[in-house]
Design an enzyme around this catalytic site. Structure first.
Site, short mmCIF file in Angstrom:
data_model
loop_
_atom_site.label_atom_id
_atom_site.label_comp_id
_atom_site.label_asym_id
_atom_site.label_seq_id
_atom_site.Cartn_x
_atom_site.Cartn_y
_atom_site.Cartn_z
N GLY A 1 6.65 1.78 3.32
CA GLY A 1 5.75 2.72 3.99
C GLY A 1 4.54 2.09 4.62
O GLY A 1 3.48 2.73 4.68
N LEU A 2 4.66 0.85 5.12
CA LEU A 2 3.54 0.20 5.81
C LEU A 2 3.78 0.12 7.32
O LEU A 2 3.09 -0.62 8.01
CB LEU A 2 3.31 -1.20 5.24
CG LEU A 2 2.80 -1.25 3.80
CD1 LEU A 2 2.70 -2.69 3.31
CD2 LEU A 2 1.44 -0.55 3.68
N GLY B 1 6.41 -0.96 9.19
CA GLY B 1 6.95 -2.21 9.71
C GLY B 1 7.81 -2.02 10.95
O GLY B 1 7.72 -2.80 11.90
N ARG C 1 9.40 -4.63 3.82
CA ARG C 1 10.33 -3.58 4.22
C ARG C 1 10.32 -2.42 3.23
O ARG C 1 10.15 -2.61 2.03
CB ARG C 1 11.76 -4.14 4.31
CG ARG C 1 12.00 -5.07 5.48
CD ARG C 1 13.32 -5.80 5.34
NE ARG C 1 14.45 -4.89 5.16
CZ ARG C 1 15.16 -4.37 6.13
NH1 ARG C 1 14.87 -4.66 7.38
NH2 ARG C 1 16.19 -3.58 5.87
N GLN C 2 10.50 -1.22 3.76
CA GLN C 2 10.81 -0.02 2.98
C GLN C 2 9.70 0.35 1.99
O GLN C 2 9.98 0.95 0.95
CB GLN C 2 12.14 -0.19 2.23
CG GLN C 2 13.32 -0.48 3.14
CD GLN C 2 14.60 -0.74 2.39
OE1 GLN C 2 14.65 -0.60 1.17
NE2 GLN C 2 15.64 -1.14 3.09
N ASP D 1 1.51 6.52 12.40
CA ASP D 1 1.70 5.07 12.41
C ASP D 1 1.54 4.51 13.82
O ASP D 1 0.91 3.47 14.02
CB ASP D 1 3.09 4.71 11.90
CG ASP D 1 3.34 5.20 10.49
OD1 ASP D 1 2.45 5.86 9.93
OD2 ASP D 1 4.43 4.93 9.95
#
Length: 648
Positions: free
Chosen positions: A391-392, A394, A388-389, A442
């Site tokens: 920048g991937l 999610g 989480r959190q 994304d």
């Protein structure tokens, strides 16, 4: 609104074959009107229509038009089913030769009952496959479009278009641009078949009388020919709505076809009821170069990462249920202190809101696009290992996987929600429903997967309604590493004013976004030229430009620490997304273990990226996504990638 059911046909083919059946299987049905014959499961065909239409919240009155020959059958049916006998209209015809035609029967009701209201008209002797479609959704869409409405369905492979009214539907407006009643072979490629299932506004009803006056021959007084005239030769706007079911007008078929379609539709329903749970995955992504310009009409190159994934499972259920995730949507805590610690670290917003927002937006999209959904409930649950959190991507991975599940469950294809538009749908879920600031990058890579070059220029977005997405040879991907903050938090982040500056035309920001696009073009050339040192320089330049535009306070101390640590070992380094994780290329393989150890000693998580490769599809290198991607590229390597994760 008024509903009119037409059952006054005089076709004798099926009736005669039932009467003359040598085996006597249908002796109890001799003389029975077609719409009172058994449908799926033995229930009368008209009963299915009455169940769908008997909604007082929608229709103030329902009328049934029959002929003198079969009137008594319908009178008996009406008394047994709560249908008002006074609402059965007898057109007086007894044989094919003195029939009024379907349009003439409709006109008789309009005149006899002095109807001055919107009207839905259906043929009551149509078999249909899925009896769970929602008539209120049809009426709501009709009122939304403020035009006439024609229901259509996608024909089965065995059906001949020469036996139907075929429509061409504008994919942007859903307006029917052409109606061809029983087209000649080769006259149209469309497989969208219209049936006698229409909604008319009260101001359009006078065209019925005008058409009958101009066409005295009863051979031309059927609804297919009237609709062909209304769509092609008048100025009336007629829209199309797609129903997820097939129809068969049994007034035009014999006993063998009647039996065949009964069995076919029954098998279809059994297949739907027995549909197994379906799981779809979406993968984390890293922005190789260009980010964050995807939200500013720039260009990016992005890569799917198989190390991290989100999956959503859908299965049919009696009620619609969204299942909370035990870790991401906690509702039980060991103590108030545990609640405080988990909330401080994880925040309050788990994945359940993503499932709910996607479902809401999916229904809204289908309603706006004229796609009626069957009344089938389901249970959705999700799982994810994307940190989480950092920048991937999610959140968008969960939305993407949910969308795939919903499309599969309701049998929607890329023709219903085109692949190039799916990223925009996913973005709209997050921006419109959940107020998440994001760009298209994304969502594009999670829809298409692999290694993709994206051009979001204003000109392309304006002309196509989506960006230009091109596949890059997956074999060109160099070895990449990823590092991210172990315990990230949203608290204390300094917000950027880049968006406001860009929207106001700030020269520095506009030029910076243009520079990101130039770096992306150069990075593509470096990849295709196997010039990895050059690619490293461009990735570094990408971060340096970002740092210059956004400033160190926005980027954050831990993010800057990861960048500086990587460059200390001679590796390129840039953000993988919006911060919290960095990616890089270590040109000297001997230094990679040292780099890994250095990150781990500082408390960061370090892993080598396993790219998510898709199977070959029709989106060839250099081509646009106007060509559809095959659905066969979805899940073949999922298990191998998961078994080879390297996340610590």
């Amino acid at each position: 609104m008024i509903c009119v059911i037409l059952v006054a046909g005089h076709g004798r083919v099926l009736e005669n074959e039932i009467k003359n059946n040598a085996f006597g299987h249908y002796s109890s049905l001799e003389g029975v009107p077609k719409s009172l014959l058994p449908g799926i499961g033995g229930k009368k065909i008209l009963d299915f229509w009455w169940d769908a239409i008997n909604t007082r919240q929608v229709f103030s009155d329902v009328y049934l038009v029959t002929n003198a020959d079969k009137y008594k059958y319908y009178e008996r049916w009406a008394t047994a089913h709560g249908f008002p006998v006074d609402n059965i209209i007898n057109d007086g015809s007894t044989i094919q030769g003195n029939r009024l035609g379907s349009v003439g029967d409709f006109d008789l009701v309009l005149r006899n009952k002095r109807i001055n209201d919107d009207v839905l008209v259906v043929a009551g002797d149509m078999l249909f496959q899925d009896h769970n479609f929602d008539i209120t959704q049809v009426v709501d869409y009709f009122k939304r479009k403020k035009g006439e409405l024609a229901i259509y369905y996608e024909m089965e492979p065995t059906e001949l278009s020469q036996s139907r009214g075929i429509v061409d539907v504008c994919p942007l407006t859903n307006r029917i641009t052409r109606f061809i009643e029983k087209p000649a072979v080769g006259e149209t490629l469309s497989r969208s078949a219209s049936v006698v299932f229409y909604c008319f506004r009260k101001q359009t009803l006078p065209t019925i009388t005008a058409y009958l006056t101009a066409h005295p021959d009863v051979q031309e007084r059927n609804f297919g020919m009237y609709m062909e005239w209304l769509v092609n030769d008048s100025n009336v706007e007629v829209y199309g709505m797609k129903l997820p079911t097939g129809f068969q007008l049994i007034g035009q078929i014999g006993l063998q076809e009647y039996e065949k379609w009964l069995e076919y539709f029954s098998d279809k329903q059994l297949q739907q009821r027995a549909k197994e749970p379906y799981t779809s995955e979406a993968y984390a992504r890293v922005g190789l170069v260009g980010n964050p310009s995807d939200g500013f009409h720039g260009k990016t190159i992005s890569l799917s990462v198989a190390n991290f994934w989100a999956e959503v499972t859908i299965k049919e259920s009696q009620k619609l249920m969204l299942v909370p995730h035990p870790l991401n949507d906690p509702t039980e805590f060991g103590s108030l202190g545990d609640l405080h610690g988990i909330s401080r670290k994880e925040g309050y917003l788990g994945g359940l809101r993503l499932l709910q927002a996607t479902c809401k937006k999916f229904y809204q999209y289908c309603t706006e696009q004229g796609i009626a959904l069957p009344k089938r409930n389901f249970t959705l649950k999700y799982d994810t290992n994307i940190p989480r959190q950092v920048g991937l991507a999610g959140s968008s991975a969960i939305v993407t996987a949910t969308l795939k599940c919903l499309m599969h469950f309701f049998d929607l294809t890329d023709s219903d929600l085109p692949r190039p538009l799916q990223p925009q749908f996913i973005l709209n879920v997050e921006v419109d429903e959940l107020f998440i600031n994001a760009g298209l990058q994304d969502r594009v890579i999670q829809v298409y997967e692999g290694l993709v070059f994206m051009n979001f220029s204003k000109a392309i977005m304006g002309s196509k309604g989506h960006g230009d997405y091109q596949r890059i040879d997956f074999d060109l991907v160099p070895p990449l590493w990823l590092a991210y903050i172990r315990n990230p938090s949203d608290s204390g982040k300094i917000h950027s004013n880049i968006r406001q500056r860009f929207d106001s035309g700030d020269a520095e920001v506009v030029a910076g976004m243009q520079k990101f696009a130039e770096l992306t073009d150069q990075a593509r050339e470096a990849l295709e030229g196997h010039d990895i040192p050059r690619l490293c320089d461009l990735m570094n330049a990408n971060f340096d430009l970002r740092r210059h535009l956004y400033g160190d306070k926005v980027l954050g101390d831990e993010n800057l620490q990861m960048i500086e640590l990587a460059r200390k070992f001679g590796s390129s380094a840039k953000f993988s997304g919006s911060g919290g994780a960095v990616i890089g290329i270590c040109l000297d393989p001997a230094k990679l273990p040292l780099l890994k150890a250095a990150f781990q000693e500082e408390g960061f998580v370090f892993c080598e990226i396993i790219p998510r490769q898709t199977m070959p599809d029709c989106l060839s290198r250099g081509s646009s996504t106007d060509e559809e991607i095959s659905s066969a590229d979805q899940d073949d390597e999922t298990n191998d990638h998961r078994n080879n994760e390297s996340t610590s």
